[in-house]
Design an enzyme around this catalytic site. Sequence first.
Site, PDB file in Angstrom:
ATOM      1  CG  ASP A  51      -1.824   1.210   1.273  1.00 30.14           C
ATOM      2  OD1 ASP A  51      -2.954   1.089   0.770  1.00 30.14           O
ATOM      3  OD2 ASP A  51      -1.412   2.292   1.785  1.00 30.14           O
ATOM      4  CE1 TYR A  56       0.856   7.908   2.305  1.00 31.07           C
ATOM      5  CE2 TYR A  56       1.287   5.619   1.816  1.00 31.07           C
ATOM      6  CZ  TYR A  56       0.485   6.593   2.357  1.00 31.07           C
ATOM      7  OH  TYR A  56      -0.691   6.217   2.980  1.00 31.07           O
ATOM      8  CE  LYS A  81      -3.611   4.788   0.564  1.00 33.08           C
ATOM      9  NZ  LYS A  81      -2.185   4.623   0.871  1.00 33.08           N
ATOM     10  CG  HIS A 114      -4.509   9.817   0.204  1.00 35.05           C
ATOM     11  ND1 HIS A 114      -3.179   9.699  -0.104  1.00 35.05           N
ATOM     12  CD2 HIS A 114      -4.612   9.426   1.490  1.00 35.05           C
ATOM     13  CE1 HIS A 114      -2.516   9.248   0.945  1.00 35.05           C
ATOM     14  NE2 HIS A 114      -3.366   9.080   1.930  1.00 35.05           N
TER      15      HIS A 114
HETATM   16  P1  NDP Z   1       1.114   1.658  11.791  1.00 34.47           P
HETATM   17  O1  NDP Z   1      -0.031   1.665  12.734  1.00 34.47           O
HETATM   18  O2  NDP Z   1       1.252   0.566  10.813  1.00 34.47           O
HETATM   19  O3  NDP Z   1       2.433   1.755  12.686  1.00 34.47           O
HETATM   20  C1  NDP Z   1       3.705   1.888  12.117  1.00 34.47           C
HETATM   21  C2  NDP Z   1       4.699   2.149  13.249  1.00 34.47           C
HETATM   22  O4  NDP Z   1       4.795   1.025  14.112  1.00 34.47           O
HETATM   23  C3  NDP Z   1       6.070   2.449  12.735  1.00 34.47           C
HETATM   24  O5  NDP Z   1       6.649   3.411  13.580  1.00 34.47           O
HETATM   25  C4  NDP Z   1       6.796   1.113  12.898  1.00 34.47           C
HETATM   26  O6  NDP Z   1       8.177   1.354  13.097  1.00 34.47           O
HETATM   27  C5  NDP Z   1       6.142   0.564  14.153  1.00 34.47           C
HETATM   28  N1  NDP Z   1       6.089  -0.902  14.208  1.00 34.47           N
HETATM   29  C6  NDP Z   1       5.628  -1.743  13.246  1.00 34.47           C
HETATM   30  N2  NDP Z   1       5.697  -3.021  13.674  1.00 34.47           N
HETATM   31  C7  NDP Z   1       6.205  -2.999  14.919  1.00 34.47           C
HETATM   32  C8  NDP Z   1       6.516  -3.992  15.879  1.00 34.47           C
HETATM   33  N3  NDP Z   1       6.303  -5.280  15.641  1.00 34.47           N
HETATM   34  N4  NDP Z   1       7.042  -3.609  17.081  1.00 34.47           N
HETATM   35  C9  NDP Z   1       7.251  -2.297  17.345  1.00 34.47           C
HETATM   36  N5  NDP Z   1       6.971  -1.301  16.477  1.00 34.47           N
HETATM   37  C10 NDP Z   1       6.449  -1.642  15.271  1.00 34.47           C
HETATM   38  O7  NDP Z   1       1.116   3.112  11.105  1.00 34.47           O
HETATM   39  P2  NDP Z   1       0.940   3.730   9.662  1.00 34.47           P
HETATM   40  O8  NDP Z   1       0.414   5.097   9.902  1.00 34.47           O
HETATM   41  O9  NDP Z   1       2.166   3.595   8.877  1.00 34.47           O
HETATM   42  O10 NDP Z   1      -0.251   2.894   8.966  1.00 34.47           O
HETATM   43  C11 NDP Z   1      -0.050   1.760   8.145  1.00 34.47           C
HETATM   44  C12 NDP Z   1      -0.241   2.083   6.685  1.00 34.47           C
HETATM   45  O11 NDP Z   1      -1.548   2.619   6.437  1.00 34.47           O
HETATM   46  C13 NDP Z   1       0.672   3.194   6.162  1.00 34.47           C
HETATM   47  O12 NDP Z   1       2.004   2.788   6.044  1.00 34.47           O
HETATM   48  C14 NDP Z   1      -0.025   3.563   4.880  1.00 34.47           C
HETATM   49  O13 NDP Z   1       0.256   2.616   3.870  1.00 34.47           O
HETATM   50  C15 NDP Z   1      -1.478   3.509   5.316  1.00 34.47           C
HETATM   51  N6  NDP Z   1      -1.986   4.841   5.744  1.00 34.47           N
HETATM   52  C16 NDP Z   1      -3.008   5.403   5.019  1.00 34.47           C
HETATM   53  C17 NDP Z   1      -3.523   6.638   5.355  1.00 34.47           C
HETATM   54  C18 NDP Z   1      -4.627   7.203   4.560  1.00 34.47           C
HETATM   55  O14 NDP Z   1      -4.963   8.375   4.760  1.00 34.47           O
HETATM   56  N7  NDP Z   1      -5.240   6.458   3.670  1.00 34.47           N
HETATM   57  C19 NDP Z   1      -2.998   7.408   6.494  1.00 34.47           C
HETATM   58  C20 NDP Z   1      -1.944   6.726   7.220  1.00 34.47           C
HETATM   59  C21 NDP Z   1      -1.486   5.490   6.855  1.00 34.47           C
HETATM   60  P3  NDP Z   1       9.325   0.719  12.141  1.00 34.47           P
HETATM   61  O15 NDP Z   1       8.998   1.069  10.732  1.00 34.47           O
HETATM   62  O16 NDP Z   1      10.572   1.378  12.654  1.00 34.47           O
HETATM   63  O17 NDP Z   1       9.302  -0.757  12.410  1.00 34.47           O
END
Ligand code: NDP
Length: 294
Positions: A51, A56, A81, A114
Amino acid sequence: MNKITDLKGGFTLHNGVKMPYFGLGVFQSKDGEEVINSVKWALEAGYRHIDTASVYGNEEGVGTGIRESRVPREEIFLVSKVWNTEQGYDETMKAFENSLKRLNTDYLDLYLVHWPVRGKYKETWKALETLYKENRVRAIGVSNFLRHHLEDLLEDASIIPMVNQMEFHPYLVQQELLDYCNAKGIQYEAWSPLMQGRIFDLEIINNMAQRYNKSIANIVLRWDLQKGVVTIPKSVKKERIVSNANVFDFELSDKDMDILNNLDKKKRFGPHPRAFDFPPFITKIWNYYQRRRS
Ligand code: NDP
């Protein structure tokens, strides 16, 4: 409940296309090596859904990761998006071509509006309908659309969105919206399923994780799937990408599902779909820093 099998399993959208219910999110993954590696590690671990979004700033890296993984393109469910400043009919058609170019592909599996930019999203949706009818994209959908946005869109739409991607986690369930989408055949999808990392502070989920001998992430991501919600946790760390997906060898009891459902606080970590405001200059600055970071 839909049968939940493995990383290659999915929910069937209302047009018959299968959407893998577990994917990799890449928001804030830096373009270049960081996103390339995360995409490759995910595909190597068996993920088949990525995704991204034009805003991004990492679509090129996503495309490179896919190519270098050597997993055939048709096995991957690739999502992008159209950003707020790209909305409108002609602008969206152009934005779509630009995303394809950056991703180095000739079709998308799912293209999303989006955010519901007022005065624009209906024209944007028309463009998505055209792209769908021209077979440039296998499914079309929206993101951050509340019920009133969907009702408004449906007044003129000739195609019902196949997906609505929303902020969704134990602190923001929006069960009524989820029920509404289910009733309309719109697949619900969770963004920020791990509350952007804050989920790991919740003692109650930690206790549950210990009972199941699973990680906190596994508990929450399994809860998504058992609720029929597609989930796309983001990580750029190989061990997390691999371990987050260990959700297919256990099942949460009804009682534990309820405990998680009842953590709802209507709390958002992202912008509100009714009051989001990303002026064009913010997008420009954001894109500039994204490019510099890579
Ligand atoms: P998430 O809820 O997926 O959290 C991501 C965070 O959690 C990062 O800081 C990551 O750090 C950390 N993390 C992941 N796995 C672990 C673990 N096992 N232990 C500890 N920390 C962990 O947040 P997102 O906001 O990124 O949401 C996911 C996806 O949703 C986005 O990447 C995007 O593709 C989508 N999205 C869509 C939006 C929209 O408006 N349509 C808005 C926001 C997001 P690290 O990378 O360092 O592991």
